[in-house]
Scaffold this active site. Structure first.
Site, PDB file in Angstrom:
ATOM      1  CB  SER B 114      40.001  39.259  42.105  1.00 20.08           C
ATOM      2  OG  SER B 114      39.329  40.482  41.890  1.00 20.08           O
ATOM      3  CE  LYS B 157      40.051  41.493  45.663  1.00 18.66           C
ATOM      4  NZ  LYS B 157      40.128  42.316  44.447  1.00 18.66           N
TER       5      LYS B 157
END
Lengths: 102, 242
Positions: B114, B157
């Site tokens: 990711s 993230k």
């Protein structure tokens, strides 16, 4: 969980940016309404769309295409805030692909 | 006799299981504190000499020998000190390590696609600053570690929006459209760098700042690489026409 948040079309960003999270109108130091293009500096960085060619291999080649994201950092009487203007200003793809090996 | 000498004698005093040795230790000048004491009387050296030559070692020569590094049978080594001191030192060390780990800096392995290409899929170790927990001092563009709100795992993230900011709810399509949202107070908007393989705020919405565990400040690939993570958000001239 987050409280219910109304969404709006990116075309309405200049109007939506006039209201702060507390529901009160934003004003510049001079008392004017916020103008994203005039009062805010343009910032940006790239995110990517990456493809792992052979996921079963630990050192598979990875190919990534950049996705440019734009932001405007504005200052009102209460401080600074950021508005993503990627859709508002148009997205440009650098076109060149970046390949890395993991 | 100075308090320092008393303290040193207390530190190196033999255990309670040999009271006779303790008494002789008080009588003999200790090697650690000898610099602050007058020269030992000649009979002390005589005792040491006699003790080493005696075929039947007395408790007094056991005490003098312990200062030379010979361990007692059935007793902890003298450099460990009293068992209570060992326990207290261990507790202090564990508490200090916990303080650093929870409120200073921690390091943990990370895996997954990711955050490509910022982080590799495998083999990354991330250095996380806990000074930025709960989103303190975090700005748009920083990479944070957070508790994923829909399971018990920890994710990594990039922050795209803080309270009051305006962000796109979906992946930019390049067509100039899309829906936007104003990040509510006490929340942030996070998106993985690899837009096609990231489950983030586009999926579960704004994330409470209370779930931010810290800011990723560096990546470490053991024995090979150390790299600082810098904020890529910088001034631009504007989009260029294709």
């Amino acid at each position: 969980m987050a409280p219910p948040c109304p969404s709006f079309s990116s075309h309405y960003l200049p109007a939506a940016a006039q209201v702060g999270p507390d529901g009160k109108a934003r004003k510049t130091e001079g008392g004017r309404p916020i103008d994203l293009a005039r009062d805010c500096e343009l910032l940006g960085f790239a995110q990517y769309e990456c493809l792992v060619s052979r996921p079963e291999l630990p050192d598979s080649p990875v190919q990534c295409w950049p996705v440019q994201r734009w932001f405007r950092r504005c200052r009102d009487k209460k401080g600074t805030f950021t508005a993503e203007t990627t859709a508002w200003e148009g997205t440009t793809s650098a076109g060149s692909s970046k390949t890395s090996t993991s | 006799m100075s308090s320092t000498t008393l303290l040193l004698r207390g530190l190196f005093r033999p255990s309670r299981c040999s009271p006779f040795s303790r008494r002789t230790a008080q009588r003999l000048p200790h090697h650690t504190a000898s610099s602050s004491l007058p020269p030992p009387p000649s009979h002390a050296f005589g005792l040491r000499r006699n003790a080493s030559s005696s075929p039947n070692p007395s408790p007094s020569n056991l005490t003098t020998n312990s200062g030379n590094g010979n361990p007692h049978h059935g007793q902890p080594p003298s450099w460990l000190g009293h068992p209570l001191r060992v326990i207290l030192t261990t507790i202090k060390f564990v508490a200090f390590a916990h303080l650093i780990w929870e409120y200073g800096i921690s390091m943990a392995p990370a895996s997954g696609p990711s955050m490509l290409p910022t982080f590799e899929v495998l083999g990354e170790w991330l250095l996380v600053s806990k000074l930025h927990r709960f989103g303190r001092g975090v700005t748009v563009g920083d990479v944070v570690a957070y508790n994923i709100p829909i399971n018990d795992e920890v994710g990594v993230k990039r922050v795209l929006g803080l309270p009051g900011d305006y962000v796109l709810m979906e992946t930019p399509d390049g067509m100039g459209g899309g829906n936007m949202i104003q990040v509510p107070q006490g929340h942030c908007w996070i998106v993985g760098d690899n837009l096609v393989a990231s489950r983030d705020s586009r999926y579960f919405g704004p994330v409470p700042l209370a779930l931010i565990r810290g800011k990723v400040i560096a990546t470490v690939r053991p024995l090979s690489e150390f790299k600082w993570i810098t904020n890529p958000l910088k001034k631009e001239d504007g989009p260029t026409e294709d």
